[in-house]
Design an enzyme around this catalytic site. Structure first.
Site, PDB file in Angstrom:
ATOM      1  N   SER A 175      -0.321  -2.528   0.729  1.00 11.89           N
ATOM      2  CA  SER A 175      -1.626  -3.074   1.105  1.00 11.89           C
ATOM      3  C   SER A 175      -2.196  -2.385   2.330  1.00 11.89           C
ATOM      4  O   SER A 175      -3.345  -2.617   2.682  1.00 11.89           O
ATOM      5  CB  SER A 175      -1.548  -4.592   1.322  1.00 11.89           C
ATOM      6  OG  SER A 175      -0.304  -4.979   1.802  1.00 11.89           O
TER       7      SER A 175
ATOM      8  N   HIS B 286      -3.266  -2.149  -6.197  1.00 13.77           N
ATOM      9  CA  HIS B 286      -3.092  -3.219  -5.224  1.00 13.77           C
ATOM     10  C   HIS B 286      -3.365  -4.569  -5.881  1.00 13.77           C
ATOM     11  O   HIS B 286      -4.521  -4.956  -6.085  1.00 13.77           O
ATOM     12  CB  HIS B 286      -4.030  -2.975  -4.030  1.00 13.77           C
ATOM     13  CG  HIS B 286      -3.829  -3.942  -2.915  1.00 13.77           C
ATOM     14  ND1 HIS B 286      -4.846  -4.558  -2.242  1.00 13.77           N
ATOM     15  CD2 HIS B 286      -2.683  -4.420  -2.357  1.00 13.77           C
ATOM     16  CE1 HIS B 286      -4.347  -5.366  -1.326  1.00 13.77           C
ATOM     17  NE2 HIS B 286      -3.047  -5.297  -1.378  1.00 13.77           N
TER      18      HIS B 286
ATOM     19  N   GLU C 100      -7.049  -3.724  -7.118  1.00 16.70           N
ATOM     20  CA  GLU C 100      -7.745  -2.545  -6.597  1.00 16.70           C
ATOM     21  C   GLU C 100      -7.003  -1.291  -7.061  1.00 16.70           C
ATOM     22  O   GLU C 100      -5.791  -1.191  -6.881  1.00 16.70           O
ATOM     23  CB  GLU C 100      -7.789  -2.596  -5.062  1.00 16.70           C
ATOM     24  CG  GLU C 100      -8.725  -3.693  -4.553  1.00 16.70           C
ATOM     25  CD  GLU C 100      -8.714  -3.839  -3.028  1.00 16.70           C
ATOM     26  OE1 GLU C 100      -9.783  -3.971  -2.433  1.00 16.70           O
ATOM     27  OE2 GLU C 100      -7.614  -3.831  -2.441  1.00 16.70           O
TER      28      GLU C 100
ATOM     29  N   ASN D 257      -9.130  -6.671   1.705  1.00 13.82           N
ATOM     30  CA  ASN D 257      -8.530  -7.053   2.992  1.00 13.82           C
ATOM     31  C   ASN D 257      -9.400  -6.624   4.164  1.00 13.82           C
ATOM     32  O   ASN D 257      -9.481  -7.311   5.184  1.00 13.82           O
ATOM     33  CB  ASN D 257      -7.132  -6.447   3.138  1.00 13.82           C
ATOM     34  CG  ASN D 257      -6.123  -7.186   2.271  1.00 13.82           C
ATOM     35  OD1 ASN D 257      -6.414  -8.262   1.770  1.00 13.82           O
ATOM     36  ND2 ASN D 257      -4.951  -6.600   2.082  1.00 13.82           N
TER      37      ASN D 257
HETATM   38  P1  NAI Z   1       9.133  -8.830  -0.372  1.00 14.05           P
HETATM   39  O1  NAI Z   1       9.797  -8.668   0.926  1.00 14.05           O
HETATM   40  O2  NAI Z   1       8.968 -10.200  -0.935  1.00 14.05           O
HETATM   41  O3  NAI Z   1       9.911  -7.971  -1.473  1.00 14.05           O
HETATM   42  C1  NAI Z   1      10.356  -6.672  -1.270  1.00 14.05           C
HETATM   43  C2  NAI Z   1      11.560  -6.442  -2.182  1.00 14.05           C
HETATM   44  O4  NAI Z   1      11.881  -5.069  -2.191  1.00 14.05           O
HETATM   45  C3  NAI Z   1      12.807  -7.194  -1.766  1.00 14.05           C
HETATM   46  O5  NAI Z   1      13.284  -7.923  -2.868  1.00 14.05           O
HETATM   47  C4  NAI Z   1      13.789  -6.088  -1.364  1.00 14.05           C
HETATM   48  O6  NAI Z   1      15.124  -6.426  -1.657  1.00 14.05           O
HETATM   49  C5  NAI Z   1      13.307  -4.950  -2.217  1.00 14.05           C
HETATM   50  N1  NAI Z   1      13.629  -3.618  -1.736  1.00 14.05           N
HETATM   51  C6  NAI Z   1      13.564  -3.143  -0.471  1.00 14.05           C
HETATM   52  N2  NAI Z   1      13.915  -1.832  -0.451  1.00 14.05           N
HETATM   53  C7  NAI Z   1      14.215  -1.482  -1.719  1.00 14.05           C
HETATM   54  C8  NAI Z   1      14.627  -0.276  -2.355  1.00 14.05           C
HETATM   55  N3  NAI Z   1      14.793   0.831  -1.669  1.00 14.05           N
HETATM   56  N4  NAI Z   1      14.830  -0.292  -3.682  1.00 14.05           N
HETATM   57  C9  NAI Z   1      14.660  -1.421  -4.407  1.00 14.05           C
HETATM   58  N5  NAI Z   1      14.269  -2.587  -3.867  1.00 14.05           N
HETATM   59  C10 NAI Z   1      14.042  -2.620  -2.544  1.00 14.05           C
HETATM   60  O7  NAI Z   1       7.727  -8.067  -0.243  1.00 14.05           O
HETATM   61  P2  NAI Z   1       6.361  -8.348  -0.995  1.00 14.05           P
HETATM   62  O8  NAI Z   1       5.590  -9.361  -0.272  1.00 14.05           O
HETATM   63  O9  NAI Z   1       6.631  -8.533  -2.442  1.00 14.05           O
HETATM   64  O10 NAI Z   1       5.592  -6.963  -0.786  1.00 14.05           O
HETATM   65  C11 NAI Z   1       5.900  -5.823  -1.519  1.00 14.05           C
HETATM   66  C12 NAI Z   1       4.760  -4.834  -1.397  1.00 14.05           C
HETATM   67  O11 NAI Z   1       3.556  -5.430  -1.874  1.00 14.05           O
HETATM   68  C13 NAI Z   1       4.461  -4.408   0.028  1.00 14.05           C
HETATM   69  O12 NAI Z   1       4.094  -3.066   0.011  1.00 14.05           O
HETATM   70  C14 NAI Z   1       3.296  -5.297   0.436  1.00 14.05           C
HETATM   71  O13 NAI Z   1       2.494  -4.725   1.432  1.00 14.05           O
HETATM   72  C15 NAI Z   1       2.551  -5.376  -0.863  1.00 14.05           C
HETATM   73  N6  NAI Z   1       1.688  -6.552  -1.023  1.00 14.05           N
HETATM   74  C16 NAI Z   1       2.099  -7.798  -0.630  1.00 14.05           C
HETATM   75  C17 NAI Z   1       1.274  -8.891  -0.790  1.00 14.05           C
HETATM   76  C18 NAI Z   1       1.741 -10.264  -0.413  1.00 14.05           C
HETATM   77  O14 NAI Z   1       0.900 -11.176  -0.327  1.00 14.05           O
HETATM   78  N7  NAI Z   1       3.023 -10.480  -0.171  1.00 14.05           N
HETATM   79  C19 NAI Z   1      -0.071  -8.754  -1.399  1.00 14.05           C
HETATM   80  C20 NAI Z   1      -0.373  -7.421  -1.848  1.00 14.05           C
HETATM   81  C21 NAI Z   1       0.470  -6.371  -1.630  1.00 14.05           C
END
Ligand code: NAI
Length: 686
Positions: A420, A441, A453, A491
């Site tokens: 994001s 996104h 997006e 955003n």
């Molecule tokens: P999260 O922290 O809930 O999940 C991330 C996951 O990635 C975890 O399960 C972790 O174990 C795993 N992970 C970390 N390194 C890894 C690797 N090398 N290989 C495989 N798995 C790995 O994070 P979330 O909130 O789901 O965010 C993920 C992405 O989405 C980020 O880039 C964030 O900026 C983006 N995003 C998040 C939003 C939100 O509201 N949470 C909205 C839109 C985008």
């Protein structure tokens, strides 16, 4: 063609050996049937022919695979300039459908797929309705979502057929029902498998039973004294969800039924007048505009490129897990990879809940679960057509992941990152083939937020962008093409509005008063409750990135809350204190300064940022800007989008107000250069 067959541009009339007339609607040049003036006039001519022939019965069906009739042609609504013109058009539609009702032979609508709005009104004008029992069959009146209500006799016929309770539920919510429910409430006489449709129709015409009626009990709420009580109850119930000034349509339905529920002729006449008033009012005009913007995004998603069959998602957290489950529900084969196996178990459990809620049928739930495959080692990578990266928001971690996975990908696979805030270029730099990276996104929660997006990095190949766009469309999301700039569109526009709310709260204005001003403007949720829901740590991080890029300030108050662990809902405390999932708000602390002042500060910062995005070409035109902000932030749909709102409210007037705020509060209200073009437009318009 048989000698007694007759064909027009959109309809085909044939007579079979039993003397039954089969009238098939197949709108020329469209993949789905919708009712336009032209198609209705042709229908009128053919109905004269049917009544002349003395057929044994009439069956109306669709020649489209996609369904029966999707409703009236919404494009024609936008050309309506005055109430009289609208009334003439609606009354003509009522007259034509009245021709079906007036036929003395048995008439029957044969329904498969969607049967909505004007399409359902046509079916209701028939004596009988038979529908296929397939999951794709949906009957409904979605008109309230467009700020109107049924106008071709739908309110009269549905209440008479199924009783007021079931009818008003459908009309007021706009929700469609499946064939089984339609049968249960008496809307469909029979539901049968597709292959038996024609035989069922023949049998029904031959036996010609008495038409269905709702019976005494279901008709009871229609008695005048019950009507008064029930109407008052409905008004209170609707008022909790919608403001009558913003969304007058459901209130108009209740008025119509309360006054004319016992007088079908009067109700029909008033139904037309009521829709004519609504359809030329600002709420309906703007909601119709939003509907057409949504159609535009859908059509962007339908363009070109082959659609992936196998998706590999890396990162099974909040976003990755939901994206994976959503794709599996849409019929794609999905492998999900995470370094944490417990996360993968969580993905399957969440997926199962999503499937059960949406698919219901245990066989379809089972099939979707079969398609959602936990994949700790990333075995799905070499087979995937697209890889979606949704790991932690950390540049180094994402770069490292890309280095690892790229050699294992199919040559024609593309990579989509869900970042994001990280520029696509920074991530593309680590790839041997940066042209295959694009941003997709998604918003949280994935199953609810339709917008995605599609972020074009400077190195993204047009073919990659096209494929990512088509992919988003194919999984039932609305793709919005945006350029790779910090915060993209949604955003970036939300942030100044959120931060203004934080500043006001720090000035001592109660959080609930600030949020209430936004909700009364028409936002789905106040900015401080939204910040608490997203998480204040995440808000602070995104605000920091945008502030660094645009030279703005992040209010101290936000950092202060995060530093003491008040992160919002997830920590039980943020701008609000939470009891379970709900903020604790007492009447006392809801009082604050005049609502107008609060609304002005919040909304003008949002509008100002929207014009900055347009000027910088984050999106290519104003309609895409409005579409993105409405579907990405829930921006008051009855206002038609931020740019449309500026034009409606008066460009010069809002610009003046912004300048006054700048004098009072400083630079953050300085009008963006993007206003100049609009001011010129207003000066030049007659
Ligand atoms: P999260 O922290 O809930 O999940 C991330 C996951 O990635 C975890 O399960 C972790 O174990 C795993 N992970 C970390 N390194 C890894 C690797 N090398 N290989 C495989 N798995 C790995 O994070 P979330 O909130 O789901 O965010 C993920 C992405 O989405 C980020 O880039 C964030 O900026 C983006 N995003 C998040 C939003 C939100 O509201 N949470 C909205 C839109 C985008």
């Amino acid at each position: 063609m048989a000698p007694d067959a007759k064909s027009c541009r959109h309809w085909r009339l044939e007579q079979d050996s039993d003397g039954i007339a089969w009238l098939t609607f197949d709108r020329a040049g469209r993949s789905a049937n919708s009712m336009s003036r032209e198609t209705l006039e042709e229908l009128a001519d053919l109905l004269v022919e049917v009544s002349r022939r003395q057929s044994a019965g009439l069956v109306i069906r669709s020649g489209k695979e996609s369904g029966f009739i999707a409703g009236a042609d919404v494009n024609e609504f936008t050309g309506l300039t005055g109430t009289d013109q609208a009334l003439t058009l609606i009354e003509r539609g009522q007259t034509i459908l009245g021709q079906i009702e007036a036929l003395t032979i048995p008439t029957l609508a044969l329904i498969h797929g969607f049967c909505l709005g004007g399409g359902l009104e046509l079916a209701l004008a028939c004596r009988y309705r038979i529908a296929t029992d397939a999951p794709a069959t949906r009957l409904g009146f979605p008109e309230v979502k467009l700020g109107i209500h049924p106008g071709f006799g739908g309110t009269v016929h549905l209440t008479r057929l199924v009783g007021p309770l079931a009818a008003l539920d459908m009309i007021l919510t706009g929700r469609s029902i499946d064939a089984r429910r339609a049968r249960a409430i008496g809307l469909a006489d029979y539901t049968v498998p597709e292959r038996h449709l024609e035989n069922a129709a023949r049998a029904m015409i031959r036996h010609s039973p008495s038409p269905a009626t709702p019976g005494f009990v279901r008709s009871l709420p229609g008695m005048w004294f019950m009507r008064l009580l029930f109407a008052a109850y409905l008004r209170r119930k609707i008022a909790k969800r919608a403001d009558e000034n913003h969304y007058p349509a459901p209130f108009a339905v209740i008025d119509l039924w309360e006054r004319f529920g016992g007088d079908p002729t009067g109700m029909l006449a008033e139904e037309a007048r009521s829709v004519a008033r609504l359809i030329t009012g600002s709420s309906a005009r703007n909601l119709i505009r939003v509907f057409l913007l949504q159609e535009r995004l859908k059509s962007i998603g339908r363009q070109g490129s082959s659609v992936p069959r196998h998706v590999h998602v890396v990162g099974g957290g909040t976003m990755g897990g939901d994206i994976a489950a959503w794709c599996a529900m849409q019929g794609l084969r999905v492998t999900v990879q995470d370094i944490d196996h417990q996360r993968l178990a969580g993905v399957v459990a969440r997926g199962a809940r999503l499937f059960r809620h949406n698919l219901r049928d245990p066989r379809r739930v089972e099939a979707a679960l079969d398609r959602l495959i936990p994949d700790l080692r990333g075995d799905g990578l070499p087979r995937a057509d697209v890889v979606i990266e949704a790991i932690v928001e950390d540049v180094a971690a994402k770069q490292e992941l890309f280095r690892q996975i790229e050699p294992r990908l199919k040559p024609d696979a593309f990579i989509a990152t869900n970042t994001s805030s990280i520029p696509i270029e920074e991530l593309a730099g680590t790839l041997a083939r940066p042209d295959r990276l694009v941003g997709l996104h998604f918003f949280n929660p994935v199953p609810k937020m339709e917008l995605v997006e599609v972020v074009r990095g400077t190195a993204s190949a047009p073919e990659t962008v096209a494929r990512a766009t088509a992919f988003a469309g194919a999984i039932g999301r609305l793709p919005l093409p945006v350029s790779s700039s910090p915060g993209f569109l949604v955003n970036r526009i939300l942030m100044p509005y959120l931060l203004e709310a934080v500043i006001m709260e720090a000035e001592g204005i109660p959080a609930a008063a600030i949020d209430r001003a936004a909700v009364e403007f028409g936002m789905p949720m106040g900015p401080l409750l939204l910040a608490d829901t997203v998480g204040l740590d995440i808000c602070l991080a995104v605000a920091g990135i945008l502030a660094a890029r645009f030279g703005t300030e992040v209010p101290q108050r936000l950092a202060a809350l995060v530093s003491v662990g008040h992160l919002g809902k997830k920590s039980g405390r943020g701008f609000y204190t939470y009891a379970g999932d709900k903020p604790v708000v007492s009447e006392k602390n809801e009082k604050g300064p005049a609502r107008n002042e609060l609304e002005e500060r919040l909304v003008l910062r949002l509008l100002n940022e929207a014009l900055a995005c347009l000027r910088e070409k984050v999106v290519t035109d104003g309609d895409l800007l409005d579409a993105g902000v409405v579907f990405g932030t829930g921006f008051a749909p009855f206002r038609g989008g931020p740019l449309h709102h500026i034009r409606n409210e008066g460009i010069g007037r809002l610009h003046e107000r912004l300048k006054r705020l700048e004098e009072r509060y400083g630079e953050r209200f300085a009008p963006d250069a993007g206003w100049q073009e609009l001011l010129l437009e207003e000066k030049e318009s007659p």
